[in-house]
Design a protein around this motif. Structure first.
Motif, PDB file in Angstrom:
ATOM      1  N   ILE A 141      73.884  24.018 -17.008  1.00 42.59           N
ATOM      2  CA  ILE A 141      74.252  25.244 -17.798  1.00 42.59           C
ATOM      3  C   ILE A 141      75.572  25.811 -17.425  1.00 42.59           C
ATOM      4  O   ILE A 141      76.336  25.869 -18.623  1.00 42.59           O
ATOM      5  CB  ILE A 141      73.130  26.223 -17.659  1.00 42.59           C
ATOM      6  CG1 ILE A 141      71.736  25.720 -17.964  1.00 42.59           C
ATOM      7  CG2 ILE A 141      73.439  27.617 -18.356  1.00 42.59           C
ATOM      8  CD1 ILE A 141      70.570  26.768 -17.577  1.00 42.59           C
ATOM      9  N   GLN A 142      76.042  26.096 -16.248  1.00 45.42           N
ATOM     10  CA  GLN A 142      77.276  26.502 -15.899  1.00 45.42           C
ATOM     11  C   GLN A 142      78.503  25.783 -16.534  1.00 45.42           C
ATOM     12  O   GLN A 142      79.086  26.194 -17.098  1.00 45.42           O
ATOM     13  CB  GLN A 142      77.239  26.655 -14.606  1.00 45.42           C
ATOM     14  CG  GLN A 142      78.403  27.645 -14.064  1.00 45.42           C
ATOM     15  CD  GLN A 142      78.245  27.845 -12.532  1.00 45.42           C
ATOM     16  OE1 GLN A 142      77.904  26.803 -11.600  1.00 45.42           O
ATOM     17  NE2 GLN A 142      78.455  28.841 -12.047  1.00 45.42           N
ATOM     18  N   GLU A 143      78.287  24.338 -16.008  1.00 43.83           N
ATOM     19  CA  GLU A 143      79.199  23.246 -16.462  1.00 43.83           C
ATOM     20  C   GLU A 143      79.449  23.305 -17.747  1.00 43.83           C
ATOM     21  O   GLU A 143      80.529  22.946 -18.439  1.00 43.83           O
ATOM     22  CB  GLU A 143      78.904  22.248 -15.664  1.00 43.83           C
ATOM     23  CG  GLU A 143      80.003  20.951 -16.013  1.00 43.83           C
ATOM     24  CD  GLU A 143      81.262  21.238 -15.231  1.00 43.83           C
ATOM     25  OE1 GLU A 143      82.216  20.615 -15.445  1.00 43.83           O
ATOM     26  OE2 GLU A 143      81.287  22.192 -14.272  1.00 43.83           O
ATOM     27  N   THR A 144      78.333  23.310 -18.523  1.00 42.46           N
ATOM     28  CA  THR A 144      78.321  23.254 -20.220  1.00 42.46           C
ATOM     29  C   THR A 144      78.920  24.324 -20.731  1.00 42.46           C
ATOM     30  O   THR A 144      79.952  24.235 -21.494  1.00 42.46           O
ATOM     31  CB  THR A 144      76.848  23.302 -20.766  1.00 42.46           C
ATOM     32  OG1 THR A 144      76.066  22.083 -20.063  1.00 42.46           O
ATOM     33  CG2 THR A 144      76.900  23.075 -22.243  1.00 42.46           C
ATOM     34  N   LEU A 145      78.989  25.585 -20.128  1.00 42.74           N
ATOM     35  CA  LEU A 145      79.476  26.801 -20.821  1.00 42.74           C
ATOM     36  C   LEU A 145      80.841  26.940 -20.302  1.00 42.74           C
ATOM     37  O   LEU A 145      81.737  27.176 -21.288  1.00 42.74           O
ATOM     38  CB  LEU A 145      78.574  27.995 -20.138  1.00 42.74           C
ATOM     39  CG  LEU A 145      77.234  28.439 -20.659  1.00 42.74           C
ATOM     40  CD1 LEU A 145      76.583  29.482 -19.972  1.00 42.74           C
ATOM     41  CD2 LEU A 145      77.187  28.541 -22.218  1.00 42.74           C
TER      42      LEU A 145
END
Length: 209
Positions: A141-145
């Motif tokens: 999630i973090q890497e996507t955002l």
């Protein structure tokens, strides 16, 4: 005074939030807890009580006022971690925080806190597997955002008292195995990790201790 003491001790590399601002409104307690440390601690502060975007944005502003935007990215004076709700559920607040801290260059770890035989399988291997999946889900999630956001692996797995259903406060061999698995998996993925105190509830100096 605790911050002053920690600042002088060479054994202390960074400072956790060590107080709870119970005399302040709940909505802004994380800000008061962090603000209380900044004047007395020159070391890195790990903040873990802010899990909504209002407090995350305010903490970023606080850090930028102290360090400056570019210096903050180069040398963050604060980090934070956000928790997934076991089993494998994310709320919007922690996800928003991951994005806000990530964009500011502040490291935000992913924390899993499953309870064996309650919110996780009734086995050490099953609980470790769930915890690992939860941490990896947060990193995705973090890497996507925010691609390239700084993060770290936090795994605080525990069990329950099978007689009462309450969290097991007297940690034993199972908890030690699960806690040791966290940093081992983090090394496998080449991700920094945070580990608990590895405290146990053994009453005698036996294999549990």
């Amino acid at each position: 005074q605790l911050g002053v003491l920690a600042d002088w001790l060479p054994e202390v590399a960074f400072m956790f939030i060590s107080i709870s601002a119970n005399d302040m409104p709940v909505a802004v307690r994380p800000l008061h807890e962090t603000h209380a440390l900044f004047p007395t601690v020159s070391k890195h502060i790990m903040q873990m009580t802010a899990y909504d975007n209002y407090n995350a944005r305010a903490l970023v502003e606080m850090c930028e006022a102290i360090q400056g935007k570019e210096d903050l990215r180069a040398r963050p004076i604060m980090s934070n971690f956000q928790c997934v709700i076991s089993p494998l559920h994310w709320e919007s607040g922690p996800v928003d925080c991951l994005e806000t801290f990530g964009k500011a260059g502040i490291p935000a770890g992913i924390c899993s806190m499953p309870l064996m035989a309650a919110t996780a399988p009734a086995s050490v291997a099953g609980t470790i597997t769930l915890a690992n999946a939860e941490v990896l889900s947060g990193i995705v999630i973090q890497e996507t955002l925010v691609p390239g956001a700084r993060t770290f692996y936090v795994q605080y797995a525990s069990g329950i008292d099978m007689n009462s259903g309450a969290m097991n406060q007297a940690w034993a061999g199972e908890e030690m195995l699960m806690e040791a698995a966290g940093p081992a998996l983090a090394r496998k993925y080449n991700i920094p990790s945070v580990v608990s105190t590895m405290g146990h509830g053994a009453m005698t100096s036996d294999w549990q201790g």
